[in-house]
Design an enzyme around this catalytic site. Structure first.
Site, PDB file in Angstrom:
ATOM      1  CE  LYS A 149     -10.278  -8.071   1.801  1.00 24.13           C
ATOM      2  NZ  LYS A 149      -9.880  -6.953   0.984  1.00 24.13           N
ATOM      3  CB  ILE A 205      -9.242  -6.795   5.305  1.00 22.42           C
ATOM      4  CG1 ILE A 205      -8.226  -7.332   5.926  1.00 22.42           C
ATOM      5  CG2 ILE A 205      -8.871  -5.543   4.177  1.00 22.42           C
ATOM      6  CD1 ILE A 205      -7.212  -8.043   5.136  1.00 22.42           C
ATOM      7  CB  THR A 210     -10.059  -0.948  -1.481  1.00 23.49           C
ATOM      8  OG1 THR A 210     -10.970  -2.070  -1.193  1.00 23.49           O
ATOM      9  CG2 THR A 210     -10.848   0.335  -0.987  1.00 23.49           C
ATOM     10  CE1 TYR A 257      -8.921  -9.990  -1.385  1.00 26.15           C
ATOM     11  CE2 TYR A 257      -7.290  -8.495  -2.478  1.00 26.15           C
ATOM     12  CZ  TYR A 257      -8.716  -8.720  -2.268  1.00 26.15           C
ATOM     13  OH  TYR A 257      -9.695  -7.875  -2.364  1.00 26.15           O
TER      14      TYR A 257
END
Length: 293
Positions: free
Chosen positions: A161, A201, A46, A133
């Site tokens: 995540k 998240i 992001t 992740y």
């Protein structure tokens, strides 16, 4: 050990005329800190981290550390060559972060045994917690359930995540209990929290994060009807936040609030005019919802 429970913000990186807009970043971090969030992720996907130089990443991290109001910071670290990722991780460990968010090796698509070797090497070297992740849409490699369970045995691998897209795997990892599972696909926040996940998240939580915090609190309190109502109110924004490539919609919403300029780094582009208009209406809608308490 770092507690990952709660709503984490994977910070966007503001730009102004092609340069990182550090004053806007500091304002954004200070504003978000008042929303009850658990912490920040710096230089994740992001944050357009792949388009930032190492010097820019360091500037971004320093700005966030200066304004974080005591909240923990996870640093995004990604790459293909294990030794290079390890060296980068050790470098950022000296900057005061509380842990790392790390995807599998990019582009090379290793077998699951290679994924285990990669993360085990990093965790062995790291002085800080490592959060897995699982983002196959960006890396081309899933962290499969058995792989995540094997990695959970490492004392410094503490969370995941979850952008893997498999509800059964999500539930199995939550039930195992060794990893704190965080929703990474925002559309799955409600389901992950109901399943017992630790938090999220959430790029969409840049906009009125206190609403996302309230959702989690309602579920923890067992107030499912109130949580359902709030989730239904959040869904139009979450849908818009990923209608075009992230983080363009989040930046459009933040720009509509006057927090930063609606600028991305090429090849990323701002949202279309139609989505911009839709987002501006949703910013107003969620503003009224937040104000109503």
């Amino acid at each position: 050990m770092l507690d990952l429970s709660g709503v984490w913000i994977p910070l966007v990186t503001p730009f102004d005329g092609g340069r990182v807009d550090l004053p806007a970043l500091r304002r954004l971090v200070a504003t978000l800190a008042t929303g009850g969030i658990a912490g920040y992720v710096v230089c994740g996907s992001t944050g357009e981290a792949a388009l930032l130089s190492e010097a820019e990443q360091r500037q971004v991290l320093q700005a966030v550390m200066a304004e974080r109001a005591g909240l923990p910071v996870l640093m995004g670290v990604a790459g293909s060559a294990p030794a290079a990722v390890r060296d980068e991780l050790l470098q950022w460990a000296e900057c005061g972060v509380q842990g790392f968010l790390v995807p599998p090796p990019l582009y090379v698509k290793p077998p699951q045994a290679g994924v285990i070797d990669f993360f085990s090497m990093l965790a062995d070297a790291s002085p800080l917690p490592v959060v897995l992740y699982d983002i196959p849409s960006r890396t081309g490699t899933r962290i499969q359930r058995e792989t995540a369970l094997a990695l959970a045995a490492h004392e410094r691998i503490t969370g995941l995540k979850d952008c893997g897209g498999c509800a059964a795997d999500t539930q199995a990892l939550i039930d195992d209990g060794r990893l704190q599972v965080l929703a990474g696909d925002d559309v799955n926040i409600f389901a992950t929290l109901c399943a017992g996940g630790a938090g999220s998240i959430s790029a969409s939580a840049h906009l009125h994060p206190r609403l996302f915090v309230r959702l989690r609190e309602q579920l923890l309190a067992g107030d499912l009807p109130a949580a359902r109502r709030l989730w239904q109110a959040l869904l139009p924004w979450i849908d818009a936040a990923f209608a075009e490539p992230n983080p363009a919609p989040a930046k459009a919403a933040l720009a509509a609030q006057g927090l930063l300029k609606n600028e991305l780094r090429a090849p990323m582009r701002p949202v279309s005019a139609a989505l911009q208009q839709r987002i501006e209406g949703l910013v107003a809608d969620l503003g009224r919802l937040a104000a109503a308490g």
